[in-house]
Design an enzyme around this catalytic site. Structure first.
Site, mmCIF file in Angstrom:
data_model
loop_
_atom_site.group_PDB
_atom_site.id
_atom_site.type_symbol
_atom_site.label_atom_id
_atom_site.label_comp_id
_atom_site.label_asym_id
_atom_site.label_seq_id
_atom_site.Cartn_x
_atom_site.Cartn_y
_atom_site.Cartn_z
ATOM 1 N N LYS B 140 0.842 -1.184 0.000
ATOM 2 C CA LYS B 140 0.000 0.000 0.000
ATOM 3 C C LYS B 140 0.879 1.235 0.000
ATOM 4 O O LYS B 140 2.084 1.092 0.146
ATOM 5 C CB LYS B 140 -0.965 -0.012 1.198
ATOM 6 C CG LYS B 140 -0.337 -0.344 2.553
ATOM 7 C CD LYS B 140 -1.467 -0.486 3.560
ATOM 8 C CE LYS B 140 -1.015 -1.011 4.909
ATOM 9 N NZ LYS B 140 -2.119 -1.170 5.845
ATOM 10 N N LYS B 165 1.099 -9.429 1.429
ATOM 11 C CA LYS B 165 -0.248 -9.443 0.853
ATOM 12 C C LYS B 165 -0.559 -8.094 0.225
ATOM 13 O O LYS B 165 -0.022 -7.063 0.635
ATOM 14 C CB LYS B 165 -1.290 -9.784 1.915
ATOM 15 C CG LYS B 165 -1.555 -8.695 2.953
ATOM 16 C CD LYS B 165 -2.718 -9.109 3.832
ATOM 17 C CE LYS B 165 -3.164 -8.003 4.772
ATOM 18 N NZ LYS B 165 -3.781 -6.841 4.079
ATOM 19 N N ASP B 167 -2.775 -4.938 0.020
ATOM 20 C CA ASP B 167 -3.720 -4.334 0.938
ATOM 21 C C ASP B 167 -5.115 -4.766 0.466
ATOM 22 O O ASP B 167 -5.351 -4.936 -0.732
ATOM 23 C CB ASP B 167 -3.593 -2.804 0.915
ATOM 24 C CG ASP B 167 -4.264 -2.187 2.128
ATOM 25 O OD1 ASP B 167 -4.179 -2.785 3.219
ATOM 26 O OD2 ASP B 167 -4.870 -1.120 1.997
ATOM 27 N N HIS B 256 -9.604 -11.964 5.136
ATOM 28 C CA HIS B 256 -9.602 -10.609 5.693
ATOM 29 C C HIS B 256 -11.001 -10.293 6.227
ATOM 30 O O HIS B 256 -11.990 -10.695 5.617
ATOM 31 C CB HIS B 256 -9.203 -9.605 4.600
ATOM 32 C CG HIS B 256 -8.938 -8.232 5.136
ATOM 33 N ND1 HIS B 256 -9.944 -7.352 5.445
ATOM 34 C CD2 HIS B 256 -7.772 -7.608 5.438
ATOM 35 C CE1 HIS B 256 -9.408 -6.229 5.907
ATOM 36 N NE2 HIS B 256 -8.091 -6.363 5.916
#
Lengths: 374, 374
Positions: B140, B165, B167, B256
């Site tokens: 990010k 990962k 974002d 998530h």
């Protein structure tokens, strides 16, 4: 170089707490829902100025409630339903004291969404019913065989229901497997339609895991089902969106609110009724949105139901208006009162009340129908 | 004739209100979550006795809180993740004062669920890291180009992260389109792995509408990504379930919590933290479950986090134990304290804290790694 149109979609968040907390929360929303990154480390001015949420307004609603109006670049959504919901409320759903009250989307954003394929007018064209509220009932109880459910469907169609949907709990249980059930029920409704001259639509519940929902929709089409029932709280709104856009399937879709209630039960967290059951369902492509009516066995208020209706029908670019479909405890004696409130463009969904009215299901349907033909 | 095994899965509902209201709610749950039909009109004894929920226990927790233990025939779920959630909480999510506290599934039900493909042991095998907490960071901020994100991925892999990962807000925005981003980031991580000899996994965010999530997963596989990130609150748990079972994709999955928070923010409606972020994620096939850690910028308590850990790891038939992956405000100084609490089998997810630590991202990662190698 990043190119942004400058167009924003606007979200009103209701924030609870004292003013300082509320202002902090407002700033946190702008960052958390977009970059989720330490603001002081962002050097790119496009990201700083245009990706991070932009504050348009902050004002008191009461001594401990505040309305924060935040705009996001429309490009943050990738014009994907799941990502739109993510920007709106992905991480902030995890925080108390923030609720989405209103959503306004500019034309430049709405044109990326297909919306409902039929809407109110398209659905009336399919049914050839133009001047009265529409009627729906549900095939149940869970546990009946596909054969028994088809028998109920036949009777309901004979009695003049406009829609006959699977109960949202009918899935692919072995006692009434999806494919067999849909084949028998669609055939039964077609037979009744031949006898009555009506155009009753059978809506099987296609809610299922992953691509199975889409496979089920295709099977429904092949078997001659008149529409689809889906619970986007279970399948994701993206699956509804995907189905509404499918030219080969080309069927009206009714959405069910299952597993979405926790978004609306708290006054201090979640999403306003009208946004969730009106705007989201409509934007994702439902032609009719089922929700629990006031005064039944659920706790939505009349005002909350009216906000859903308003969001189903109010101007939203070229996105078609859709039917509100109140259910959850509607009974015969309430139909006149509800017709007075809802007017003509509504689908009354009566389940238990229809079965309870008397021993003859066909007659019960005819009675229900007569109530809206007065 | 309907044939039921007699096997039940057991749900503990916490019900708020006075005793009479709570008892009424308990009876309503049994009917609403299954047949949704007037009980007095049900003539079939199999449906009456075995499809309607069965009450096993009712007891006071406090003066206005009650625990109702209800069992449902395992066949009502059709062994489908979406329908399981529907039976558990579909319509009752719409009612205040009812919360799911615990879920127990018999062996006869669990065998129908594939669960996580890797789990703790399988994930450690892929990484070849057996004796320390695992480390994850996120690419990010949103708005960076695919090229810039890949550069971050390269540095994080070089610095010794185990997982990198996307974002969860990186979707398919035009400034870093999914396919291009995944190609560049997977290549960058592979290059770093060649240099370090590590087996760092890149997890692109495949969350998207309908079948696009599955298409994205296939693309990720093809480009050499080491795993997948998905938000089941957006795609539906059935999409996670579908992906975990795919032998051709065969990639670890990290879940998530985006858009799931409203289930846990109210003490009187929703689903307990451990059930939602532990059991549901695990049953549906996540190998690691991301959730906001206590003491960060979210409001989960230490006890709530511990209940997630417990449900990630406790005995659950043959379903593998999975990694808890706390994030949301983890900083370097907290790592020793958190390691003492979580032990070895945890994935620490540090986003902002990793970037804030100092100007050199590679060095920041090395510092983070050294904290867990002590």
């Amino acid at each position: 170089m990043m190119i942004l149109s400058g167009e924003k979609f606007i979200v009103d968040y209701l924030i609870c707490g004292d003013e300082a907390q509320a202002r902090q929360n407002m700033h946190d929303i702008c960052v958390e829902q977009t970059v989720e990154f330490p603001e002081e480390l962002i050097t790119d001015s496009d990201i700083k100025d245009n990706i991070i949420g932009h504050i348009y307004d902050f004002r008191a609603v009461s001594s401990h409630q505040w309305l924060a109006r935040i705009g996001y670049a429309i490009e943050t959504t990738a014009f994907d339903m799941t990502q739109l919901l993510n920007v709106l409320f992905g991480n902030f759903s995890l925080k108390p004291n923030v609720r989405i009250e209103q959503l306004q989307m500019p034309q430049a954003m709405l044109t990326h969404f297909y919306g409902p394929r039929f809407g109110i007018n398209g659905l009336r064209d399919r049914l050839r019913v133009f001047n009265r509220p529409l009627l729906c009932s549900a095939l149940k109880p869970m546990g009946l065989s596909a054969y028994h459910l088809a028998d109920l469907a036949y009777k309901m169609a004979l009695g003049g229901m406009d829609f006959i949907k699977d109960d949202h709990g009918l899935s692919n249980q072995h006692f009434a497997p999806f494919e067999r059930r849909v084949e028998l029920c669609a055939t039964a409704v077609a037979r009744a339609n031949q006898e009555t001259g009506n155009h009753t639509l059978y809506l099987p519940n296609i809610t299922a895991d992953g691509e199975t929902a889409i496979k089920h929709a295709k099977w429904a089409k092949e078997m001659g089902a008149g529409g689809l029932l889906i619970s986007p709280g279970l399948t994701g709104f993206g699956t509804l969106q995907r189905l509404a856009q499918d030219d080969a399937i080309d069927l009206p879709i009714m959405s069910h609110p299952a597993f979405l209630g926790s978004f609306v039960t708290s006054p201090t967290n979640g999403i306003a009724h009208g946004v969730l059951f009106g705007q989201f369902m409509r934007l994702a492509g439902a032609d009719a949105s089922v929700y629990p009516n006031w005064g039944g066995r659920f706790s939505f208020t009349k005002g909350e139901c009216e906000s859903i209706v308003s969001n189903c029908k109010s101007k939203m670019g070229a996105i078609r208006a859709i039917f509100p479909a109140p259910g959850g405890g509607i009974t015969m004696p309430r139909v006149p009162e509800l017709t007075a409130v809802y007017g003509c463009d509504v689908i009354f969904l009566m389940g238990g009340g229809l079965f309870r009215h008397g021993p003859d299901l066909v007659e019960n349907c005819r009675y229900f129908r007569a109530l809206v033909e007065k």
